[in-house]
Design an enzyme around this catalytic site. Structure first.
Site, mmCIF file in Angstrom:
data_model
loop_
_atom_site.group_PDB
_atom_site.id
_atom_site.type_symbol
_atom_site.label_atom_id
_atom_site.label_comp_id
_atom_site.label_asym_id
_atom_site.label_seq_id
_atom_site.Cartn_x
_atom_site.Cartn_y
_atom_site.Cartn_z
ATOM 1 N N GLY A 35 0.835 -1.211 0.000
ATOM 2 C CA GLY A 35 0.000 0.000 0.000
ATOM 3 C C GLY A 35 0.859 1.246 0.000
ATOM 4 O O GLY A 35 0.485 2.294 0.532
ATOM 5 N N GLY A 44 -3.120 -2.503 8.010
ATOM 6 C CA GLY A 44 -4.390 -2.448 7.264
ATOM 7 C C GLY A 44 -5.521 -3.110 8.033
ATOM 8 O O GLY A 44 -5.368 -4.203 8.573
ATOM 9 N N ARG A 82 -2.296 7.261 21.524
ATOM 10 C CA ARG A 82 -3.441 8.143 21.760
ATOM 11 C C ARG A 82 -3.825 8.156 23.232
ATOM 12 O O ARG A 82 -4.135 9.208 23.811
ATOM 13 C CB ARG A 82 -4.640 7.654 20.936
ATOM 14 N N HIS A 129 -8.001 -3.893 17.673
ATOM 15 C CA HIS A 129 -7.896 -2.513 17.177
ATOM 16 C C HIS A 129 -9.239 -2.156 16.552
ATOM 17 O O HIS A 129 -9.430 -2.240 15.342
ATOM 18 C CB HIS A 129 -6.774 -2.366 16.163
ATOM 19 N N ASN A 170 -10.571 -8.606 2.253
ATOM 20 C CA ASN A 170 -9.231 -8.533 2.836
ATOM 21 C C ASN A 170 -8.537 -9.889 2.865
ATOM 22 O O ASN A 170 -7.315 -9.961 2.748
ATOM 23 C CB ASN A 170 -9.286 -7.886 4.221
ATOM 24 N N GLY A 216 1.419 5.216 3.540
ATOM 25 C CA GLY A 216 2.685 4.952 2.838
ATOM 26 C C GLY A 216 3.490 6.219 2.628
ATOM 27 O O GLY A 216 4.698 6.259 2.863
ATOM 28 N N ALA A 276 1.586 3.453 -2.082
ATOM 29 C CA ALA A 276 1.107 4.689 -2.709
ATOM 30 C C ALA A 276 -0.034 5.341 -1.921
ATOM 31 O O ALA A 276 -0.538 6.391 -2.317
ATOM 32 C CB ALA A 276 0.652 4.402 -4.133
ATOM 33 N N ASP A 299 -3.291 3.358 19.116
ATOM 34 C CA ASP A 299 -4.226 3.444 20.244
ATOM 35 C C ASP A 299 -3.455 3.696 21.544
ATOM 36 O O ASP A 299 -3.865 4.502 22.389
ATOM 37 C CB ASP A 299 -5.025 2.136 20.349
HETATM 38 P P1 NAI Z 1 -5.095 4.465 1.393
HETATM 39 O O1 NAI Z 1 -6.383 4.046 0.769
HETATM 40 O O2 NAI Z 1 -4.621 5.862 1.291
HETATM 41 O O3 NAI Z 1 -3.926 3.535 0.822
HETATM 42 C C1 NAI Z 1 -4.042 2.155 0.693
HETATM 43 C C2 NAI Z 1 -3.143 1.736 -0.438
HETATM 44 O O4 NAI Z 1 -3.104 0.309 -0.457
HETATM 45 C C3 NAI Z 1 -3.617 2.192 -1.816
HETATM 46 O O5 NAI Z 1 -2.561 2.865 -2.484
HETATM 47 C C4 NAI Z 1 -3.995 0.881 -2.513
HETATM 48 O O6 NAI Z 1 -3.727 0.926 -3.913
HETATM 49 C C5 NAI Z 1 -3.070 -0.098 -1.805
HETATM 50 N N1 NAI Z 1 -3.491 -1.497 -1.882
HETATM 51 C C6 NAI Z 1 -4.743 -2.010 -1.891
HETATM 52 N N2 NAI Z 1 -4.702 -3.346 -2.013
HETATM 53 C C7 NAI Z 1 -3.401 -3.689 -2.097
HETATM 54 C C8 NAI Z 1 -2.725 -4.931 -2.265
HETATM 55 N N3 NAI Z 1 -3.405 -6.068 -2.390
HETATM 56 N N4 NAI Z 1 -1.378 -4.910 -2.306
HETATM 57 C C9 NAI Z 1 -0.689 -3.764 -2.212
HETATM 58 N N5 NAI Z 1 -1.281 -2.559 -2.063
HETATM 59 C C10 NAI Z 1 -2.618 -2.528 -2.005
HETATM 60 O O7 NAI Z 1 -5.210 4.005 2.922
HETATM 61 P P2 NAI Z 1 -4.339 4.498 4.166
HETATM 62 O O8 NAI Z 1 -4.944 5.701 4.748
HETATM 63 O O9 NAI Z 1 -2.905 4.508 3.780
HETATM 64 O O10 NAI Z 1 -4.628 3.307 5.207
HETATM 65 C C11 NAI Z 1 -4.200 1.987 4.962
HETATM 66 C C12 NAI Z 1 -4.839 1.033 5.951
HETATM 67 O O11 NAI Z 1 -4.407 1.308 7.272
HETATM 68 C C13 NAI Z 1 -6.367 1.090 5.995
HETATM 69 O O12 NAI Z 1 -6.843 -0.244 6.043
HETATM 70 C C14 NAI Z 1 -6.643 1.773 7.308
HETATM 71 O O13 NAI Z 1 -7.903 1.390 7.825
HETATM 72 C C15 NAI Z 1 -5.519 1.239 8.140
HETATM 73 N N6 NAI Z 1 -5.230 1.990 9.367
HETATM 74 C C16 NAI Z 1 -4.895 1.272 10.493
HETATM 75 C C17 NAI Z 1 -4.581 1.898 11.676
HETATM 76 C C18 NAI Z 1 -4.244 1.108 12.900
HETATM 77 O O14 NAI Z 1 -4.114 1.730 13.949
HETATM 78 N N7 NAI Z 1 -4.058 -0.215 12.867
HETATM 79 C C19 NAI Z 1 -4.611 3.360 11.759
HETATM 80 C C20 NAI Z 1 -4.934 4.037 10.531
HETATM 81 C C21 NAI Z 1 -5.240 3.360 9.374
#
Ligand code: NAI
Length: 328
Positions: free
Chosen positions: A11, A130, A162, A187, A105, A17, A13, A159
């Site tokens: 992910g 993710g 925070r 989470h 997922n 990331g 991009a 968490d």
């Molecule tokens: P985003 O939507 O900006 O980026 C996700 C990226 O993953 C996209 O560029 C997409 O093309 C790529 N992607 C999708 N499927 C893929 C695959 N099979 N292989 C490689 N890349 C793939 O999302 P963001 O904001 O970067 O968040 C990413 C994840 O992190 C989300 O699931 C979000 O819910 C999670 N998250 C978890 C947190 C935690 O505390 N555990 C906190 C904040 C976000």
């Protein structure tokens, strides 16, 4: 000179990331003296943007950055990987049921787990960011039977951070004075931030606060719903703080917790504290030389027990659902 550590980011991009890669390249993942090689995994639609980020990484001339490879093939991305940050995931979209979310997922984390199994270095450490992070980590782990299960972890460090920040704000303490805070469970909104064993400048945090209503009605929901509050305020989900927590998680895992302190990590349960063995739940852990251990012997009062049990129940339900879908 040290051999570079291979770090794979999925992910790459995405918005996390973008907040993560520059700090990995500047030494905040492993240490200021550890060179890294980056492997960026994206889906085909994300490759071009990942190439743009790689151009900016080049333009930063980071002394520790020894190479960047971009691919949409998990077998290439995880080849020789020492650290894997699984950030890319399928977000919940409008009208999506939990089963749809879990199977979407599963379609990501099952093949990635297999690719880790088949290609990663023997010392591979995996952090799943993710969402749903704990259950995605379980899916990846189940697909990697040759990798020790404890190498698969899920992020609850955001968490944890925070909760420290909220507690510091309430008590007027510095964040650096707060130790031994624990996030238990999933989470998700059921997570339980526990201050009964935490200390503020050496004094028990729960006794210092002495306000169970604040704990139950303000602190816990504020921490648990912080992600939604960030979306509401920023118009986008937390990215820099999530990236920061991912760096903290791996840095602590590799370099150790401070004497007398601990951290929170989502890890496969060994049955401690009545959490069923195998589910990936957050615990208080100490780390040393790249190995973590659950902090044992904490007294769990009724207030905490009920909340830990509720979050663990949700994790069991998620596990049962992915089992039914044939994902584990
Ligand atoms: P985003 O939507 O900006 O980026 C996700 C990226 O993953 C996209 O560029 C997409 O093309 C790529 N992607 C999708 N499927 C893929 C695959 N099979 N292989 C490689 N890349 C793939 O999302 P963001 O904001 O970067 O968040 C990413 C994840 O992190 C989300 O699931 C979000 O819910 C999670 N998250 C978890 C947190 C935690 O505390 N555990 C906190 C904040 C976000």
């Amino acid at each position: 000179t040290r051999t570079p550590v291979n770090v794979t980011v999925t992910g790459a991009a995405g918005q996390i990331g973008y907040a993560l890669l520059f700090r990995i390249a500047s030494g905040h993942l492993l240490g200021a003296d550890v060179p890294v090689k980056l492997r960026l995994l994206e889906i085909p639609q994300g490759l071009k943007a990942a190439e743009g980020t790689a151009m900016e990484l080049d333009d930063s001339a980071f002394p520790l950055l020894r190479g960047i490879e971009i691919t949409d093939d998990p077998n290439v991305a995880f080849d020789g990987a020492n650290v894997a940050l699984l950030v890319g995931a399928r977000p919940r979209t409008k009208g999506m049921e939990r089963g749809d979310l879990l199977s979407a997922n599963g379609g990501i984390f099952k093949p990635q787990g297999k690719a880790i199994n088949d290609n990663a270095a023997d010392d591979i450490k995996v952090l799943v960011v993710g969402n749903p992070a704990n259950t995605n980590a379980l899916i990846a782990q189940a697909a990697a039977p040759d990798v020790p299960a404890e190498r698969f972890t899920a992020m609850t460090r955001l968490d944890h951070n925070r909760a420290i920040s909220q507690l510091a704000r309430k008590t007027g303490a510095a964040v650096s004075d707060i130790r031994r805070l624990t996030i238990w469970g999933n989470h998700s909104a059921t997570q339980y931030p526990d201050i009964f064993h935490a200390e503020i400048a050496g004094k028990n945090a729960a006794e210092t606060v002495n306000d169970e209503a604040w704990l139950a009605d303000t602190f816990i929901p504020t921490v648990a719903k912080r992600g939604a509050a960030i979306i509401e305020a920023r118009g986008a989900s937390s990215a820099a703080s999530a990236a920061n927590a991912a760096l903290d998680h791996v840095y602590t895992w590799v370099n150790g917790t401070a004497e007398g302190d601990w951290t929170s990590m989502g890890i496969p349960s060994d049955g401690s504290y009545g959490v069923p063995e195998g589910i990936i739940s957050s615990f208080p852990v100490t780390t040393k030389d790249g190995v973590y251990e659950i902090v044992q012997g904490l007294d769990i009062n009724d207030f905490s027990r009920a909340r830990i049990d509720a979050s663990v129940k949700e994790l069991q339900e998620e596990r049962d659902a992915v089992r039914e879908l044939g994902l584990i």
